[in-house]
Design a protein around this motif. Structure first.
Motif, PDB file in Angstrom:
ATOM      1  N   GLU A   1       0.828  -1.204   0.000  1.00  0.00           N
ATOM      2  CA  GLU A   1       0.000   0.000   0.000  1.00  0.00           C
ATOM      3  C   GLU A   1       0.867   1.260   0.000  1.00  0.00           C
ATOM      4  O   GLU A   1       1.942   1.265   0.591  1.00  0.00           O
ATOM      5  CB  GLU A   1      -0.848   0.055   1.267  1.00  0.00           C
ATOM      6  CG  GLU A   1      -1.952  -0.943   1.374  1.00  0.00           C
ATOM      7  CD  GLU A   1      -2.514  -0.901   2.779  1.00  0.00           C
ATOM      8  OE1 GLU A   1      -3.716  -0.649   2.917  1.00  0.00           O
ATOM      9  OE2 GLU A   1      -1.752  -1.105   3.736  1.00  0.00           O
TER      10      GLU A   1
ATOM     11  N   ARG B   1      -6.311  -2.236   6.957  1.00  0.00           N
ATOM     12  CA  ARG B   1      -6.289  -1.841   5.547  1.00  0.00           C
ATOM     13  C   ARG B   1      -7.583  -1.140   5.193  1.00  0.00           C
ATOM     14  O   ARG B   1      -8.588  -1.262   5.914  1.00  0.00           O
ATOM     15  CB  ARG B   1      -6.123  -3.087   4.673  1.00  0.00           C
ATOM     16  CG  ARG B   1      -4.724  -3.672   4.704  1.00  0.00           C
ATOM     17  CD  ARG B   1      -4.669  -4.933   3.881  1.00  0.00           C
ATOM     18  NE  ARG B   1      -3.312  -5.476   3.838  1.00  0.00           N
ATOM     19  CZ  ARG B   1      -2.426  -5.184   2.882  1.00  0.00           C
ATOM     20  NH1 ARG B   1      -2.754  -4.374   1.891  1.00  0.00           N
ATOM     21  NH2 ARG B   1      -1.227  -5.720   2.908  1.00  0.00           N
ATOM     22  N   ASN B   2      -7.579  -0.440   4.070  1.00  0.00           N
ATOM     23  CA  ASN B   2      -8.829   0.155   3.589  1.00  0.00           C
ATOM     24  C   ASN B   2      -9.238  -0.527   2.285  1.00  0.00           C
ATOM     25  O   ASN B   2      -8.566  -1.452   1.809  1.00  0.00           O
ATOM     26  CB  ASN B   2      -8.695   1.674   3.430  1.00  0.00           C
ATOM     27  CG  ASN B   2      -7.619   2.020   2.421  1.00  0.00           C
ATOM     28  OD1 ASN B   2      -7.350   1.237   1.502  1.00  0.00           O
ATOM     29  ND2 ASN B   2      -6.995   3.171   2.582  1.00  0.00           N
ATOM     30  N   SER B   3     -10.338  -0.052   1.698  1.00  0.00           N
ATOM     31  CA  SER B   3     -10.922  -0.748   0.543  1.00  0.00           C
ATOM     32  C   SER B   3     -10.037  -0.658  -0.710  1.00  0.00           C
ATOM     33  O   SER B   3     -10.279  -1.353  -1.696  1.00  0.00           O
ATOM     34  CB  SER B   3     -12.308  -0.189   0.245  1.00  0.00           C
ATOM     35  OG  SER B   3     -12.193   1.193  -0.007  1.00  0.00           O
TER      36      SER B   3
ATOM     37  N   SER C   1      -6.917  -1.597  -0.798  1.00  0.00           N
ATOM     38  CA  SER C   1      -6.051  -2.783  -0.862  1.00  0.00           C
ATOM     39  C   SER C   1      -6.724  -4.055  -0.354  1.00  0.00           C
ATOM     40  O   SER C   1      -6.127  -5.126  -0.381  1.00  0.00           O
ATOM     41  CB  SER C   1      -4.765  -2.535  -0.061  1.00  0.00           C
ATOM     42  OG  SER C   1      -5.025  -2.575   1.318  1.00  0.00           O
TER      43      SER C   1
ATOM     44  N   GLU D   1     -13.479  -6.793   1.031  1.00  0.00           N
ATOM     45  CA  GLU D   1     -14.185  -7.504   2.112  1.00  0.00           C
ATOM     46  C   GLU D   1     -15.595  -7.857   1.650  1.00  0.00           C
ATOM     47  O   GLU D   1     -16.297  -6.996   1.093  1.00  0.00           O
ATOM     48  CB  GLU D   1     -14.244  -6.648   3.370  1.00  0.00           C
ATOM     49  CG  GLU D   1     -12.882  -6.462   4.019  1.00  0.00           C
ATOM     50  CD  GLU D   1     -12.977  -5.792   5.377  1.00  0.00           C
ATOM     51  OE1 GLU D   1     -13.455  -6.426   6.322  1.00  0.00           O
ATOM     52  OE2 GLU D   1     -12.572  -4.616   5.469  1.00  0.00           O
TER      53      GLU D   1
END
Ligand code: NAD
Length: 348
Positions: free
Chosen positions: A264, A283-285, A287, A290
């Motif tokens: 990232e 982490r965020n969306s 990388s 979900e």
């Protein structure tokens, strides 16, 4: 023609079989026998034919197979006598308490040419099937570690399950299911075992345990049963090369997270009591993808369908005796590891 089954031991699990057999498309119930008069009366009240003795079941030529659902220490004798009387046998788990006892049972099946299988019915658990499918599909990359656990908070039941001589304790009760499930998911030989049992509510038998299995291909598994856990950890947790998955509790959706970009840019640190950290920052969306998934459908009647086909020589029993034996080997090693307070080098 439905195959005719009689149930020996009409307690909790015997009655479960009774209900399933009565609702089956392939097997029918000739009757049941239990040494406890109140369980005989219970079966009679349900309109089930009750035999006066185990011998009466063996002498009934209409009975093709016997379902053994008695406490664990009585399985061997009832199974071998049924096989010697020319009946096929379904035995409840744990089939016995030792590999040596199981070998005698298999020998009896072989000399009589009868099907003898074990009711490892948690092979039909939806949560297990979801995890198995996830590992096999490689959707999250190669699996690394699986955690398979059940947490309760009521100690072990106050019946024979608290007695060592009768095969009580959680390794034999729940462990046998969870080990069996893990060995269906991770297939390589086990090379190292460590087990620590707990005795929080019971001195005589274990009321829980943590069992670590290390496989020759580098994978590992944590199998855990707790009966003194007032907050439960996830039922399943799976760590893979490209993501993670978990199932929080019975019937819950599978939660999946798949990494879409390993490296990232501009990671935002998270504040902890002792300072900031990027390593542990979520982490965020950008990388991480979900998503959730419903559990698969399954049908517990497939156990009896397979059993009937095995009796007819059309299919192998789904629960293979070689697999049952391997689970017993793991349980024996687990007890040894706990007793010696050591990690054991094994080849199972
Ligand atoms: P239980 O105590 O409710 O029932 C056992 C019954 O067997 C009792 O009614 C008892 O009177 C009777 N019995 C004892 N000795 C007997 C004999 N020699 N002949 C005839 N009857 C006899 O116990 P349970 O919970 O039903 O467990 C029975 C077996 O089923 C155990 O092996 C257990 O591990 C297994 N089980 C399997 C599952 C599963 O999901 N597969 C679930 C629960 C129990």
């Amino acid at each position: 023609m439905k195959k005719k089954l009689a149930v020996v031991g009409y307690g909790g699990q015997g009655a479960w079989h009774g209900r399933k057999i009565q609702g089956s498309d392939v097997v029918a119930l000739t009757g049941s026998y239990d040494t406890a008069p109140e369980r005989q009366a219970f079966a009679k009240e349900l309109g089930i034919h009750t035999y006066e003795s185990f011998e009466e079941i063996l002498a009934d030529d209409t009975v093709e197979a016997v379902v053994v659902a008695t406490p664990n220490d009585s399985h061997k004798e009832l199974v071998i006598r049924s096989l010697d009387a020319g009946k096929h046998v379904i035995c409840e788990k744990p089939v016995e308490m030792s590999v040596a006892a199981f070998d005698e049972m298999v020998e009896a099946a072989n000399r009589n040419g009868k099907i003898f299988t074990v009711h490892q019915n948690r092979r039909w658990d939806a949560e297990y099937l979801a995890m198995k499918e996830l590992v096999e599909s490689g959707e999250l990359g190669e699996a690394i570690c699986i955690e398979n656990r059940v947490h309760g908070s009521r100690g072990i039941p106050g019946d024979w399950r608290g007695t060592k001589a009768q095969g009580g304790g959680m390794v034999l009760d729940w462990g046998v299911h969870l080990i069996d499930q893990v060995l269906q998911i991770f297939k390589a030989p086990i090379i190292r075992i460590n087990c620590v049992c707990t005795h929080i509510t019971n001195d005589e038998v274990d009321d829980g345990f943590k069992l670590s299995l290390y496989f020759e291909d580098g994978k590992s598994a944590l199998i855990e049963v707790g009966t003194h856990n007032f907050l439960a950890l996830s039922r399943f947790y799976l760590q893979c090369q490209d993501g993670s998955a978990k199932i929080d509790t019975w019937g819950a959706d599978v939660q999946l997270a798949r990494v879409t970009c390993w490296k990232e840019e501009n990671v935002v640190p998270i504040q902890t009591s002792a300072g900031i950290t990027k390593t542990m920052a979520p982490r965020n969306s950008v990388s991480l993808d979900e998503y959730t998934r419903k559990l698969p459908d399954r049908d517990a009647h497939d156990f009896y369908r397979n059993f009937c086909k095995a009796v007819d020589g059309i299919e192998e029993p789904v629960i293979r005796n070689s697999e049952v034996r391997r689970v017993l080997q793991v349980m024996e090693a687990a007890f040894e590891s706990d007793r010696k307070q050591q990690t054991l080098q094994v080849h199972i």
